[in-house]
Design an enzyme around this catalytic site. Structure first.
Site, PDB file in Angstrom:
ATOM      1  N   GLY A   8       0.808  -1.215   0.000  1.00 26.24           N
ATOM      2  CA  GLY A   8       0.000   0.000   0.000  1.00 26.24           C
ATOM      3  C   GLY A   8       0.837   1.258   0.000  1.00 26.24           C
ATOM      4  O   GLY A   8       0.482   2.273   0.615  1.00 26.24           O
ATOM      5  N   GLY A  11      -0.491   4.982  -0.858  1.00 26.14           N
ATOM      6  CA  GLY A  11      -1.538   5.605  -0.065  1.00 26.14           C
ATOM      7  C   GLY A  11      -1.022   6.783   0.732  1.00 26.14           C
ATOM      8  O   GLY A  11       0.145   7.180   0.639  1.00 26.14           O
ATOM      9  N   GLN A  12      -1.907   7.337   1.565  1.00 30.29           N
ATOM     10  CA  GLN A  12      -1.579   8.543   2.311  1.00 30.29           C
ATOM     11  C   GLN A  12      -0.398   8.328   3.259  1.00 30.29           C
ATOM     12  O   GLN A  12       0.510   9.160   3.317  1.00 30.29           O
ATOM     13  CB  GLN A  12      -2.806   9.016   3.104  1.00 30.29           C
ATOM     14  CG  GLN A  12      -2.616  10.372   3.778  1.00 30.29           C
ATOM     15  CD  GLN A  12      -3.783  10.764   4.650  1.00 30.29           C
ATOM     16  OE1 GLN A  12      -4.467   9.913   5.207  1.00 30.29           O
ATOM     17  NE2 GLN A  12      -4.010  12.053   4.790  1.00 30.29           N
ATOM     18  N   ASP A  34       2.577  -1.752  -4.490  1.00 33.33           N
ATOM     19  CA  ASP A  34       1.179  -1.308  -4.548  1.00 33.33           C
ATOM     20  C   ASP A  34       0.515  -2.019  -5.713  1.00 33.33           C
ATOM     21  O   ASP A  34       1.195  -2.547  -6.592  1.00 33.33           O
ATOM     22  CB  ASP A  34       1.072   0.210  -4.700  1.00 33.33           C
ATOM     23  CG  ASP A  34      -0.243   0.752  -4.154  1.00 33.33           C
ATOM     24  OD1 ASP A  34      -1.291   0.534  -4.812  1.00 33.33           O
ATOM     25  OD2 ASP A  34      -0.253   1.387  -3.088  1.00 33.33           O
ATOM     26  N   ILE A  35      -0.811  -1.981  -5.746  1.00 34.09           N
ATOM     27  CA  ILE A  35      -1.553  -2.657  -6.799  1.00 34.09           C
ATOM     28  C   ILE A  35      -1.512  -1.883  -8.108  1.00 34.09           C
ATOM     29  O   ILE A  35      -1.804  -2.420  -9.172  1.00 34.09           O
ATOM     30  CB  ILE A  35      -3.014  -2.914  -6.357  1.00 34.09           C
ATOM     31  CG1 ILE A  35      -3.667  -3.986  -7.247  1.00 34.09           C
ATOM     32  CG2 ILE A  35      -3.817  -1.615  -6.325  1.00 34.09           C
ATOM     33  CD1 ILE A  35      -4.997  -4.481  -6.717  1.00 34.09           C
ATOM     34  N   TYR A 142     -15.313  -1.163   8.437  1.00 35.14           N
ATOM     35  CA  TYR A 142     -13.919  -0.770   8.634  1.00 35.14           C
ATOM     36  C   TYR A 142     -13.485  -1.067  10.065  1.00 35.14           C
ATOM     37  O   TYR A 142     -12.446  -1.694  10.308  1.00 35.14           O
ATOM     38  CB  TYR A 142     -13.767   0.713   8.328  1.00 35.14           C
ATOM     39  CG  TYR A 142     -12.388   1.269   8.592  1.00 35.14           C
ATOM     40  CD1 TYR A 142     -11.318   0.937   7.768  1.00 35.14           C
ATOM     41  CD2 TYR A 142     -12.163   2.150   9.651  1.00 35.14           C
ATOM     42  CE1 TYR A 142     -10.052   1.465   7.986  1.00 35.14           C
ATOM     43  CE2 TYR A 142     -10.910   2.682   9.878  1.00 35.14           C
ATOM     44  CZ  TYR A 142      -9.861   2.344   9.054  1.00 35.14           C
ATOM     45  OH  TYR A 142      -8.605   2.855   9.280  1.00 35.14           O
ATOM     46  N   LYS A 146     -10.735  -3.781  11.670  1.00 33.79           N
ATOM     47  CA  LYS A 146      -9.617  -3.333  12.501  1.00 33.79           C
ATOM     48  C   LYS A 146      -9.561  -4.099  13.817  1.00 33.79           C
ATOM     49  O   LYS A 146      -8.486  -4.489  14.282  1.00 33.79           O
ATOM     50  CB  LYS A 146      -9.701  -1.822  12.745  1.00 33.79           C
ATOM     51  CG  LYS A 146      -9.388  -0.994  11.508  1.00 33.79           C
ATOM     52  CD  LYS A 146      -8.028  -1.334  10.945  1.00 33.79           C
ATOM     53  CE  LYS A 146      -7.683  -0.572   9.690  1.00 33.79           C
ATOM     54  NZ  LYS A 146      -6.365  -0.972   9.130  1.00 33.79           N
TER      55      LYS A 146
END
Length: 329
Positions: A8, A11-12, A34-35, A142, A146
Site C-alpha cells: 500500500g 496511499g496517504q 502497490d496494486i 472498517y 480493525k
C-alpha cells in the site's frame, strides 16, 4: 529493521513513510509495493518498486523472500467511508491482505507492522480519555476489520511467535497526499480549500471532536515502534496514539489565526456524522508513552501554520509551472 517491504505504498501513509525510510535506511533497503504503478510517482520512480495485489499470497511471499526482507509494513486497506460503501470488498481486502501479510511474516520470520485505527472503537467505548484496553464494539465494516486485525496480530504473536507491532491511528493530516476515503478527511480538505478559495463546507457538525495527528508525527511513530526494544512492549499491537483532539470549529479558528478571511459553513453528511459520533473524542496514549516513549511534536496551531505554508508553496509552484508551459496559438 534493515530490509523493509511496504504494501500500500502509494496511499496517504505509504507515500511519506517510504520516502522517510529510504532516507534513513537507504534506497536499496526499502521495497515499495502497490496494486497500481503510476510511473511518475516518486515512490515508483525514486527507488525499488513492485506491483503487488495483497490478496496474492504467493507473489507477496516471493517478493519478500527475493528482497530478503526482515520487516513487512502492511498498509494496504480500504478506509472507513469507502468501506461502508463496499463492505464485502472491505472485508475481503482488509482481512485477506492482513492474513497473507501475517502468513508471509510467519514463514520468513519477519517483523510485521500493520496499523489499526480509532475506528476500532464503538458507541459503548468511553468517549473521553479512551483507555488502551476497553470495550470495542464498532458498527462499521472498517472498524470490524480493525478489531479483527488487532486480535489476529495478537494471535500470530502468541501462537507462532511473529514479532507483530501496530498502532491505532487517529485522523491523519498531510500536505503531500490527498485523502483516500476516511471519515476524518475533512481535516485535510479544509486546508486545501482554505488555500484554494478561502472557504470550506464541512460535512461534520461543529462540535464533533475527533483525535488527529500530523503525518510527520505518524511516520515517526511507526519507525519508533518498529525500532523499540521488544522486551519493553507489553501491548505490542494497537497502541493508542494521538497528538491532538479538535472539532471543526477549533480547526476553523486555528486557520483564521493565519488567514483571518477564511470562512466555513456546514452541510452535514449523515453517513460520515454517524461514523464520527461512534468514535472517541479523545484517547489515552499512556501505554505508548510508557512502553516506547511516544511523544508527538505538533499541536493544532503548529500543524495549521505548516500545512497552510506548504500548500501555498505548492500552489505557487503549480501556477508557475502552468505559466511556463508552451501555449499553441
Amino acid at each position: 529493521m534493515k530490509r523493509i517491504m511496504v504494501t500500500g505504498s502509494l496511499g496517504q501513509i505509504g507515500s511519506e513513510l517510504v520516502a522517510q525510510l529510504r532516507t534513513l535506511k537507504g534506497v536499496d533497503n526499502v521495497l515499495a509495493t502497490d496494486i497500481r504503478c503510476p510511473e511518475h510517482n516518486p515512490v515508483v520512480a525514486e527507488g525499488l518498486f513492485e506491483v503487488l495485489d495483497v490478496l496474492n499470497r504467493e507473489r507477496m511471499l516471493y517478493l519478500a523472500r527475493d528482497f530478503q526482507a526482515d520487516t513487512l509494513i502492511h498498509l494496504a486497506s480500504l478506509l472507513s467511508s469507502v468501506a461502508e460503501d463496499r463492505p464485502q470488498e472491505a472485508w475481503h481486502i482488509n482481512m485477506g491482505g492482513l492474513v497473507n501479510a501475517l502468513e508471509v511474516s510467519r514463514e520468513l520470520q519477519l517483523t510485521c507492522f500493520t496499523p489499526s485505527s480509532i475506528g476500532a472503537f464503538g458507541p459503548e467505548t468511553p468517549k473521553v480519555g479512551t483507555p488502551q484496553d476497553c470495550i470495542q464494539r464498532p458498527r462499521t465494516m472498517y472498524g470490524i476489520t480493525k478489531v479483527a486485525g488487532e486480535l489476529l496480530c495478537d494471535y500470530y504473536h502468541t501462537k507462532y511467535g511473529v514479532d507483530t507491532r501496530g498502532v491505532r491511528f487517529p485522523g491523519l493530516i498531510s500536505h503531500e497526499t490527498l485523502p483516500g476515503g476516511g471519515t476524518t478527511d475533512y481535516a485535510v480538505e479544509i486546508f486545501y480549500d482554505a488555500v484554494k478559495s478561502g472557504h470550506y463546507t464541512c460535512p461534520l457538525g461543529a462540535d464533533t471532536a475527533l483525535d488527529m495527528m500530523y503525518m510527520p508525527d505518524a511516520i515517526a511513530a511507526i519507525i519508533q515502534l518498529l525500532e523499540a526494544d521488544e522486551s519493553r512492549l507489553v501491548h505490542r499491537n494497537a497502541f493508542n496514539v494521538s497528538a491532538m483532539s479538535f472539532t471543526p470549529e477549533d480547526i476553523k479558528q486555528a486557520i483564521q489565526q493565519v488567514m483571518p478571511q477564511f470562512t466555513m459553513d456546514y452541510r452535514i453528511n449523515p453517513k460520515l456524522q454517524q461514523i464520527a459520533d461512534s468514535w472517541p473524542d479523545s484517547i489515552d496514549c499512556a501505554c505508548a508513552r510508557d512502553e516506547w516513549a511516544f511523544s508527538p511534536k505538533y499541536d493544532l496551531l503548529a500543524m495549521t501554520r505548516e500545512m497552510l505554508q506548504r500548500l501555498q508553496e505548492k500552489r505557487e509552484q503549480e501556477d508557475t509551472a502552468a505559466l511556463q508551459e508552451p501555449h499553441l496559438v
